[in-house]
Motif scaffolding. Structure first.
Motif, PDB file in Angstrom:
ATOM      1  N   ILE A 121      40.710  55.544  37.409  1.00  0.00           N
ATOM      2  CA  ILE A 121      39.904  54.482  38.030  1.00  0.00           C
ATOM      3  C   ILE A 121      40.574  54.060  39.329  1.00  0.00           C
ATOM      4  N   TYR A 122      39.758  53.866  40.347  1.00  0.00           N
ATOM      5  CA  TYR A 122      40.318  53.504  41.646  1.00  0.00           C
ATOM      6  C   TYR A 122      41.072  52.191  41.589  1.00  0.00           C
ATOM      7  N   SER A 123      42.221  52.171  42.214  1.00  0.00           N
ATOM      8  CA  SER A 123      42.865  50.899  42.518  1.00  0.00           C
ATOM      9  C   SER A 123      43.556  51.065  43.855  1.00  0.00           C
ATOM     10  N   LYS A 124      43.590  49.993  44.601  1.00  0.00           N
ATOM     11  CA  LYS A 124      44.110  50.057  45.964  1.00  0.00           C
ATOM     12  C   LYS A 124      45.556  50.527  45.987  1.00  0.00           C
ATOM     13  N   VAL A 125      45.870  51.464  46.888  1.00  0.00           N
ATOM     14  CA  VAL A 125      47.250  51.948  47.022  1.00  0.00           C
ATOM     15  C   VAL A 125      47.979  50.993  47.973  1.00  0.00           C
ATOM     16  N   ILE A 126      48.616  50.022  47.387  1.00  0.00           N
ATOM     17  CA  ILE A 126      49.217  48.932  48.156  1.00  0.00           C
ATOM     18  C   ILE A 126      50.190  49.441  49.218  1.00  0.00           C
ATOM     19  N   TRP A 131      37.205  52.684  50.400  1.00  0.00           N
ATOM     20  CA  TRP A 131      38.178  53.632  49.820  1.00  0.00           C
ATOM     21  C   TRP A 131      37.809  53.925  48.368  1.00  0.00           C
ATOM     22  N   GLY A 132      37.407  52.897  47.646  1.00  0.00           N
ATOM     23  CA  GLY A 132      37.014  53.074  46.250  1.00  0.00           C
ATOM     24  C   GLY A 132      35.786  53.978  46.141  1.00  0.00           C
ATOM     25  N   HIS A 133      34.848  53.797  47.060  1.00  0.00           N
ATOM     26  CA  HIS A 133      33.643  54.626  47.069  1.00  0.00           C
ATOM     27  C   HIS A 133      34.009  56.087  47.332  1.00  0.00           C
ATOM     28  N   GLU A 134      34.895  56.323  48.284  1.00  0.00           N
ATOM     29  CA  GLU A 134      35.284  57.702  48.604  1.00  0.00           C
ATOM     30  C   GLU A 134      36.037  58.342  47.438  1.00  0.00           C
ATOM     31  N   TRP A 135      36.860  57.543  46.759  1.00  0.00           N
ATOM     32  CA  TRP A 135      37.576  58.079  45.585  1.00  0.00           C
ATOM     33  C   TRP A 135      36.580  58.431  44.483  1.00  0.00           C
ATOM     34  N   ASP A 136      35.663  57.496  44.203  1.00  0.00           N
ATOM     35  CA  ASP A 136      34.722  57.705  43.095  1.00  0.00           C
ATOM     36  C   ASP A 136      33.761  58.855  43.381  1.00  0.00           C
ATOM     37  N   THR A 137      33.321  58.988  44.632  1.00  0.00           N
ATOM     38  CA  THR A 137      32.339  60.032  44.931  1.00  0.00           C
ATOM     39  C   THR A 137      32.978  61.387  45.194  1.00  0.00           C
ATOM     40  N   HIS A 138      34.181  61.390  45.766  1.00  0.00           N
ATOM     41  CA  HIS A 138      34.787  62.660  46.174  1.00  0.00           C
ATOM     42  C   HIS A 138      36.197  62.862  45.630  1.00  0.00           C
ATOM     43  N   GLY A 139      37.060  61.903  45.901  1.00  0.00           N
ATOM     44  CA  GLY A 139      38.493  62.069  45.651  1.00  0.00           C
ATOM     45  C   GLY A 139      38.819  62.517  44.233  1.00  0.00           C
ATOM     46  N   LYS A 140      38.169  61.883  43.283  1.00  0.00           N
ATOM     47  CA  LYS A 140      38.331  62.208  41.864  1.00  0.00           C
ATOM     48  C   LYS A 140      38.304  63.697  41.554  1.00  0.00           C
ATOM     49  N   CYS A 141      37.478  64.433  42.308  1.00  0.00           N
ATOM     50  CA  CYS A 141      37.318  65.866  42.042  1.00  0.00           C
ATOM     51  C   CYS A 141      38.580  66.648  42.383  1.00  0.00           C
ATOM     52  N   SER A 142      39.534  66.017  43.062  1.00  0.00           N
ATOM     53  CA  SER A 142      40.779  66.730  43.376  1.00  0.00           C
ATOM     54  C   SER A 142      41.914  66.261  42.468  1.00  0.00           C
ATOM     55  N   ASP A 143      41.569  65.543  41.413  1.00  0.00           N
ATOM     56  CA  ASP A 143      42.554  65.041  40.448  1.00  0.00           C
ATOM     57  C   ASP A 143      42.258  65.619  39.075  1.00  0.00           C
ATOM     58  N   PRO A 144      43.044  66.560  38.516  1.00  0.00           N
ATOM     59  CA  PRO A 144      44.173  67.188  39.164  1.00  0.00           C
ATOM     60  C   PRO A 144      43.711  68.218  40.236  1.00  0.00           C
ATOM     61  N   PRO A 145      44.605  68.681  41.072  1.00  0.00           N
ATOM     62  CA  PRO A 145      46.058  68.532  41.073  1.00  0.00           C
ATOM     63  C   PRO A 145      46.568  67.245  41.727  1.00  0.00           C
ATOM     64  N   PHE A 146      45.752  66.544  42.507  1.00  0.00           N
ATOM     65  CA  PHE A 146      46.310  65.425  43.273  1.00  0.00           C
ATOM     66  C   PHE A 146      46.055  64.080  42.616  1.00  0.00           C
ATOM     67  N   SER A 147      47.054  63.226  42.664  1.00  0.00           N
ATOM     68  CA  SER A 147      46.902  61.872  42.147  1.00  0.00           C
ATOM     69  C   SER A 147      46.162  61.031  43.177  1.00  0.00           C
ATOM     70  N   LEU A 148      45.758  59.851  42.762  1.00  0.00           N
ATOM     71  CA  LEU A 148      45.109  58.902  43.667  1.00  0.00           C
ATOM     72  C   LEU A 148      45.999  58.636  44.890  1.00  0.00           C
ATOM     73  N   PHE A 149      47.279  58.393  44.655  1.00  0.00           N
ATOM     74  CA  PHE A 149      48.208  58.140  45.755  1.00  0.00           C
ATOM     75  C   PHE A 149      48.248  59.345  46.701  1.00  0.00           C
ATOM     76  N   GLN A 150      48.397  60.545  46.119  1.00  0.00           N
ATOM     77  CA  GLN A 150      48.490  61.751  46.962  1.00  0.00           C
ATOM     78  C   GLN A 150      47.215  61.967  47.771  1.00  0.00           C
ATOM     79  N   TYR A 151      46.070  61.673  47.172  1.00  0.00           N
ATOM     80  CA  TYR A 151      44.790  61.838  47.857  1.00  0.00           C
ATOM     81  C   TYR A 151      44.764  61.034  49.165  1.00  0.00           C
ATOM     82  N   PHE A 152      45.202  59.784  49.098  1.00  0.00           N
ATOM     83  CA  PHE A 152      45.180  58.943  50.298  1.00  0.00           C
ATOM     84  C   PHE A 152      46.297  59.344  51.264  1.00  0.00           C
ATOM     85  N   GLN A 153      47.436  59.722  50.698  1.00  0.00           N
ATOM     86  CA  GLN A 153      48.558  60.159  51.527  1.00  0.00           C
ATOM     87  C   GLN A 153      48.217  61.427  52.318  1.00  0.00           C
TER      88      GLN A 153
END
Ligand code: NAG
Ligand code: NAG
Length: 216
Positions: free
Chosen positions: A76-81, A103-125
């Motif tokens: 679940i998305y949470s802000k990467v402080i 950012w939450g919208h982009e994670w929920d619609t797209h970013g999630k599909c890259s987890d794994p291999p990438f974590s939420l933090f890595q996705y934004f990094q």
């Protein structure tokens, strides 16, 4: 006994392969601020007037078939402080000024599909690193192109200097300025291997129809 263990093993392997990495490459989508909010049926001004620069729209895991991906991640998305300061600058919600929601919208619609291999933090990094690494504005200016002029451009004018510098074809997307009725550069897409680092040529479907002649 051994047989049923083997069957369970193979079943979980199938589930892992199918559910593990349901994408083939990344689209890294950069948007040209001034051309984000003067478009569309419901024209609304940007929350704050955008600066003349490219910022992140999103990093999109994609398939060559352009299929809609089914993402398995339960994260679940949470802000990467720790990245918030940089994200505020590089990945702002130009339309509504609600960065965290964007950012939450982009994670929920797209970013999630890259987890794994990438974590939420890595996705934004990874996204922040890509924007820093490929400075499109500098590349285009070095080719004698300048934004917000009436200079008429063809898709090759934008594509060629980026291709020369990165050695790979980007995707070019336009939208329509409702005030002038002109086609205008909206987004530039860089495509990457699943590793989020190695550039590849963008498939042609990544570019949308820019008019034969458009402005930046
Ligand atoms: C996308 O491609 C991957 C790898 O080829 C495949 O496993 C996956 O099923 C595809 N997803 C969709 C929705 O087509
Ligand atoms: C990021 O921007 C928000 C407002 O959009 C602000 O509340 C927050 O303090 C900023 N964070 C940092 C670290 O600059």
């Amino acid at each position: 006994m051994t047989q049923s263990i083997l069957i369970i093993y193979f079943l979980s392997l199938v589930v892992f392969v199918n559910g593990g990495v349901p994408f083939e490459f990344f689209q890294f989508v950069e948007q040209w601020g001034p051309n984000v909010c003067n478009t569309g049926a419901r024209v609304s001004p940007c929350h704050t007037p955008p600066q003349a620069k490219f910022t992140i729209h999103g990093l999109w895991p994609s398939n060559h078939s352009n299929a809609h991906l089914l993402c398995q991640s339960k994260t679940i998305y949470s802000k990467v402080i720790s990245l918030e300061g940089q994200l505020n600058i590089s990945w702002p919600d130009l339309k509504y000024g609600n960065n965290d929601k964007f950012w939450g919208h982009e994670w929920d619609t797209h970013g999630k599909c890259s987890d794994p291999p990438f974590s939420l933090f890595q996705y934004f990094q990874i996204s922040l690193n890509l924007l820093r690494k490929f400075d499109l504005l500098t590349i285009l200016k070095a080719a004698g192109l300048n934004p917000q002029t009436s200079q008429n451009l063809a898709i090759q004018n934008i594509m060629a200097p980026i291709q020369r510098t990165t050695k790979k074809y980007p995707g070019i997307r336009c939208n329509k300025n409702v005030k002038t009725g002109k086609s205008q550069l909206n987004e530039i897409v860089l495509c990457l291997e699943k590793d989020g680092a190695t550039l590849i040529d963008c498939p042609t479907f990544v570019s949308n129809t820019c008019a034969k002649s458009f402005v930046w």
